[in-house]
Motif scaffolding. Structure first.
Motif, PDB file in Angstrom:
ATOM      1  N   ARG A  18       0.814  -1.216   0.000  1.00 34.61           N
ATOM      2  CA  ARG A  18       0.000   0.000   0.000  1.00 34.61           C
ATOM      3  C   ARG A  18       0.847   1.265   0.000  1.00 34.61           C
ATOM      4  O   ARG A  18       0.337   2.353  -0.187  1.00 34.61           O
ATOM      5  CB  ARG A  18      -0.927  -0.005   1.225  1.00 34.61           C
ATOM      6  CG  ARG A  18      -1.951  -1.110   1.137  1.00 34.61           C
ATOM      7  CD  ARG A  18      -3.003  -1.027   2.182  1.00 34.61           C
ATOM      8  NE  ARG A  18      -2.510  -0.646   3.503  1.00 34.61           N
ATOM      9  CZ  ARG A  18      -3.263  -0.495   4.565  1.00 34.61           C
ATOM     10  NH1 ARG A  18      -4.546  -0.713   4.459  1.00 34.61           N
ATOM     11  NH2 ARG A  18      -2.763  -0.155   5.709  1.00 34.61           N
ATOM     12  N   TRP A  19       2.124   1.170   0.253  1.00 34.34           N
ATOM     13  CA  TRP A  19       2.939   2.382   0.367  1.00 34.34           C
ATOM     14  C   TRP A  19       2.986   3.190  -0.917  1.00 34.34           C
ATOM     15  O   TRP A  19       3.026   4.417  -0.867  1.00 34.34           O
ATOM     16  CB  TRP A  19       4.354   2.054   0.892  1.00 34.34           C
ATOM     17  CG  TRP A  19       5.206   1.259  -0.053  1.00 34.34           C
ATOM     18  CD1 TRP A  19       5.335  -0.073  -0.113  1.00 34.34           C
ATOM     19  CD2 TRP A  19       6.044   1.807  -1.070  1.00 34.34           C
ATOM     20  NE1 TRP A  19       6.186  -0.437  -1.091  1.00 34.34           N
ATOM     21  CE2 TRP A  19       6.648   0.714  -1.716  1.00 34.34           C
ATOM     22  CE3 TRP A  19       6.341   3.084  -1.523  1.00 34.34           C
ATOM     23  CZ2 TRP A  19       7.527   0.869  -2.774  1.00 34.34           C
ATOM     24  CZ3 TRP A  19       7.225   3.247  -2.564  1.00 34.34           C
ATOM     25  CH2 TRP A  19       7.811   2.143  -3.180  1.00 34.34           C
ATOM     26  N   GLY A  25      -0.739   9.451  -2.952  1.00 35.18           N
ATOM     27  CA  GLY A  25      -1.801  10.311  -2.417  1.00 35.18           C
ATOM     28  C   GLY A  25      -1.240  11.541  -1.732  1.00 35.18           C
ATOM     29  O   GLY A  25      -1.755  12.664  -1.890  1.00 35.18           O
ATOM     30  N   LEU A  26      -0.173  11.336  -0.953  1.00 40.18           N
ATOM     31  CA  LEU A  26       0.440  12.485  -0.282  1.00 40.18           C
ATOM     32  C   LEU A  26       1.043  13.469  -1.285  1.00 40.18           C
ATOM     33  O   LEU A  26       0.848  14.684  -1.178  1.00 40.18           O
ATOM     34  CB  LEU A  26       1.512  12.004   0.706  1.00 40.18           C
ATOM     35  CG  LEU A  26       0.997  11.345   1.979  1.00 40.18           C
ATOM     36  CD1 LEU A  26       2.157  10.781   2.790  1.00 40.18           C
ATOM     37  CD2 LEU A  26       0.215  12.347   2.799  1.00 40.18           C
ATOM     38  N   LEU A  27       1.800  12.935  -2.259  1.00 38.85           N
ATOM     39  CA  LEU A  27       2.397  13.825  -3.266  1.00 38.85           C
ATOM     40  C   LEU A  27       1.324  14.512  -4.111  1.00 38.85           C
ATOM     41  O   LEU A  27       1.409  15.710  -4.394  1.00 38.85           O
ATOM     42  CB  LEU A  27       3.350  13.036  -4.167  1.00 38.85           C
ATOM     43  CG  LEU A  27       4.704  12.688  -3.556  1.00 38.85           C
ATOM     44  CD1 LEU A  27       5.499  11.797  -4.500  1.00 38.85           C
ATOM     45  CD2 LEU A  27       5.471  13.946  -3.237  1.00 38.85           C
ATOM     46  N   LEU A  33      -2.644  21.056  -3.526  1.00 43.39           N
ATOM     47  CA  LEU A  33      -2.676  22.172  -2.587  1.00 43.39           C
ATOM     48  C   LEU A  33      -1.783  23.318  -3.077  1.00 43.39           C
ATOM     49  O   LEU A  33      -2.188  24.491  -3.063  1.00 43.39           O
ATOM     50  CB  LEU A  33      -2.230  21.699  -1.197  1.00 43.39           C
ATOM     51  CG  LEU A  33      -2.220  22.767  -0.109  1.00 43.39           C
ATOM     52  CD1 LEU A  33      -3.648  23.187   0.208  1.00 43.39           C
ATOM     53  CD2 LEU A  33      -1.524  22.235   1.123  1.00 43.39           C
ATOM     54  N   ALA A  34      -0.586  22.980  -3.542  1.00 37.94           N
ATOM     55  CA  ALA A  34       0.329  24.006  -4.050  1.00 37.94           C
ATOM     56  C   ALA A  34      -0.262  24.685  -5.278  1.00 37.94           C
ATOM     57  O   ALA A  34      -0.189  25.922  -5.428  1.00 37.94           O
ATOM     58  CB  ALA A  34       1.683  23.384  -4.377  1.00 37.94           C
ATOM     59  N   PHE A  35      -0.864  23.916  -6.175  1.00 40.04           N
ATOM     60  CA  PHE A  35      -1.478  24.485  -7.365  1.00 40.04           C
ATOM     61  C   PHE A  35      -2.630  25.419  -6.986  1.00 40.04           C
ATOM     62  O   PHE A  35      -2.763  26.517  -7.525  1.00 40.04           O
ATOM     63  CB  PHE A  35      -1.975  23.365  -8.287  1.00 40.04           C
ATOM     64  CG  PHE A  35      -2.658  23.870  -9.518  1.00 40.04           C
ATOM     65  CD1 PHE A  35      -1.930  24.418 -10.564  1.00 40.04           C
ATOM     66  CD2 PHE A  35      -4.037  23.808  -9.641  1.00 40.04           C
ATOM     67  CE1 PHE A  35      -2.558  24.896 -11.690  1.00 40.04           C
ATOM     68  CE2 PHE A  35      -4.682  24.286 -10.762  1.00 40.04           C
ATOM     69  CZ  PHE A  35      -3.938  24.830 -11.795  1.00 40.04           C
ATOM     70  N   GLY A  36      -3.461  25.006  -6.043  1.00 43.07           N
ATOM     71  CA  GLY A  36      -4.590  25.838  -5.614  1.00 43.07           C
ATOM     72  C   GLY A  36      -4.121  27.126  -4.958  1.00 43.07           C
ATOM     73  O   GLY A  36      -4.662  28.210  -5.218  1.00 43.07           O
TER      74      GLY A  36
END
Length: 128
Positions: A18-19, A25-27, A33-36
Motif C-alpha cells: 500500500r505504500w 496520495g500524499l504527493l 494544494l500548491a497548485f490551488g
C-alpha cells in the motif's frame, strides 16, 4: 502413484503493497494544494496587493541641458510688454492721487478748481 507430483501447495496471496498508494496520495495532495494556493495568489491576492500598494512614480526625465533661445526671447518680450503696461498703470495711479490731494471745494472757490473736461456740467445748472 508415487510418480505423480503432487500439485504445489498454493501459497496465500501476498497483500499488495500500500505504500505506493499512500506516497502517491500524499504527493498528489501536496501538488493539488500548491497548485490551488498558487492559482489563488495569482488570481486574487496579487491584483489586490498591486492596487493597494502602489509603487512610487518613476522619476521625471532629466531636464534639457539649457533653455531654448526662442522661449527665452518670448519671455523677455512678455516681460517688456508687462513693464510698459505697469508703467502706464502707475502713471494713471499718480494722476488719480494728485486729483485726490487737490482741493475740491473751498470757501473762496465753492465750485472747486476747474473741473476736469471729462465731467461737463449739465445745461440746467447745478442742483444742490
Amino acid at each position: 502413484m508415487a510418480d505423480t507430483n503432487p500439485s504445489p501447495t498454493p501459497q496465500p496471496e501476498r497483500p499488495a503493497a500500500r505504500w505506493p498508494w499512500i506516497l502517491g496520495g500524499l504527493l498528489g495532495g501536496f501538488f493539488l494544494l500548491a497548485f490551488g494556493l498558487g492559482l489563488g495568489w495569482y488570481l486574487f491576492y496579487r491584483p489586490i496587493v498591486n492596487v493597494a500598494v502602489q509603487l512610487p512614480a518613476p522619476p521625471a526625465p532629466p531636464a534639457p541641458p539649457g533653455p531654448d533661445a526662442a522661449q527665452v526671447k518670448a519671455l523677455e518680450d512678455q516681460i517688456e510688454k508687462q513693464k510698459a503696461a505697469n508703467k502706464q498703470i502707475e502713471e494713471q495711479i499718480a494722476v488719480l492721487k494728485d486729483r485726490l490731494r487737490a482741493d475740491v471745494c473751498t470757501a473762496k472757490d465753492p465750485q472747486g478748481k476747474t473741473p476736469p473736461a471729462s465731467t461737463p456740467v449739465p445745461p440746467g445748472g447745478q442742483k444742490t
